[in-house]
Design a protein around this motif. Structure first.
Motif, short mmCIF file in Angstrom:
data_model
loop_
_atom_site.label_atom_id
_atom_site.label_comp_id
_atom_site.label_asym_id
_atom_site.label_seq_id
_atom_site.Cartn_x
_atom_site.Cartn_y
_atom_site.Cartn_z
N MET A 1 43.53 64.42 49.02
CA MET A 1 42.92 65.53 49.69
C MET A 1 42.89 65.26 51.19
O MET A 1 42.65 64.14 51.61
CB MET A 1 41.49 65.74 49.21
N ALA A 2 43.08 66.26 51.94
CA ALA A 2 43.08 66.14 53.39
C ALA A 2 41.65 66.09 53.91
O ALA A 2 40.78 66.82 53.44
CB ALA A 2 43.82 67.31 54.01
N ARG A 3 41.42 65.21 54.89
CA ARG A 3 40.15 65.13 55.61
C ARG A 3 38.94 64.93 54.71
O ARG A 3 37.89 65.55 54.90
CB ARG A 3 39.95 66.36 56.47
N GLN B 1 37.66 67.10 48.28
CA GLN B 1 37.74 66.69 46.88
C GLN B 1 38.07 67.91 46.03
O GLN B 1 37.83 69.04 46.43
CB GLN B 1 36.43 66.07 46.43
N GLY B 2 38.62 67.66 44.87
CA GLY B 2 38.91 68.74 43.94
C GLY B 2 37.69 69.06 43.10
O GLY B 2 37.01 68.16 42.62
N ARG C 1 34.06 72.40 53.40
CA ARG C 1 35.14 73.17 54.01
C ARG C 1 36.51 72.74 53.50
O ARG C 1 37.40 73.55 53.33
CB ARG C 1 35.07 73.00 55.52
N TYR C 2 36.68 71.45 53.25
CA TYR C 2 37.99 70.94 52.85
C TYR C 2 38.09 70.69 51.35
O TYR C 2 39.06 70.10 50.90
CB TYR C 2 38.30 69.65 53.62
N ASP C 3 37.11 71.10 50.60
CA ASP C 3 37.17 70.95 49.15
C ASP C 3 38.16 71.95 48.56
O ASP C 3 38.29 73.07 49.04
CB ASP C 3 35.80 71.16 48.51
#
Length: 164
Positions: A1-3, A6-7, A80-82
């Motif tokens: 995952m970026a930054r 998480q999935g 935000r990055y999930d």
């Protein structure tokens, strides 16, 4: 995952992923049991299977409700990055990870047809119906709190249960 993302997979979808295979494998095993007389006879097998279906559906639907409500109270928003996993991907991943358990359950239900026809298949189908009822309850819980419950995908890979 970026930054650091998480999935995440939805809890109700993970619970419901096992309902359809258990239901259909149970119905197929019960259908095969209708053609086998068994040791106790078909009538006793069907009555015993109906009782087991109701009991299994009630037990599976009621199991671990406190854990799910505790999970709902401690729910956090996705970052935000999930990455939120699709329903089809979640169901396919769960079924792929549990295919051997599903096969063993189906074979056990077929094996019980020699002694008590139909009963093992209806027990398996009752577990599937109970999971479907539990997923519906989780959906109502989500709607009441106006929040979707998510669980990390890597937690599912370790234990397989969202609240386990």
């Amino acid at each position: 995952m970026a930054r650091g993302g998480q999935g995440l997979a939805r809890v109700a979808v993970v619970v419901r992923a096992g309902a359809a295979p258990l239901w259909w494998l149970g119905v197929c095993a019960a259908g095969v049991g209708l053609f086998i007389p068994g040791l106790t006879g078909r009538r006793i097998g069907v009555y015993a299977g109906a009782a087991l279906f109701l009991v299994a559906a009630a037990v599976v639907a009621a199991a671990r409700r406190r854990r799910y409500t505790a999970l709902a109270r401690g729910a956090a928003r996705a970052g935000r990055y999930d990455v939120l996993q699709d329903r089809a991907v979640t169901a396919r991943t769960w079924r792929r990870g549990h295919r051997w358990w599903l096969l063993l359950g189906f074979l056990a239900a077929l094996g019980t047809n020699a002694a008590v026809p139909v009963a093992g298949g209806l027990l398996l189908a009752g577990c599937g119906a109970g999971l479907r009822l539990k997923a519906a309850w989780l959906g109502r819980l989500e709607r009441a709190q106006e929040e979707l419950l998510w669980v990390r995908v890597d937690w599912l890979a370790r234990g397989g249960r969202p609240a386990g």
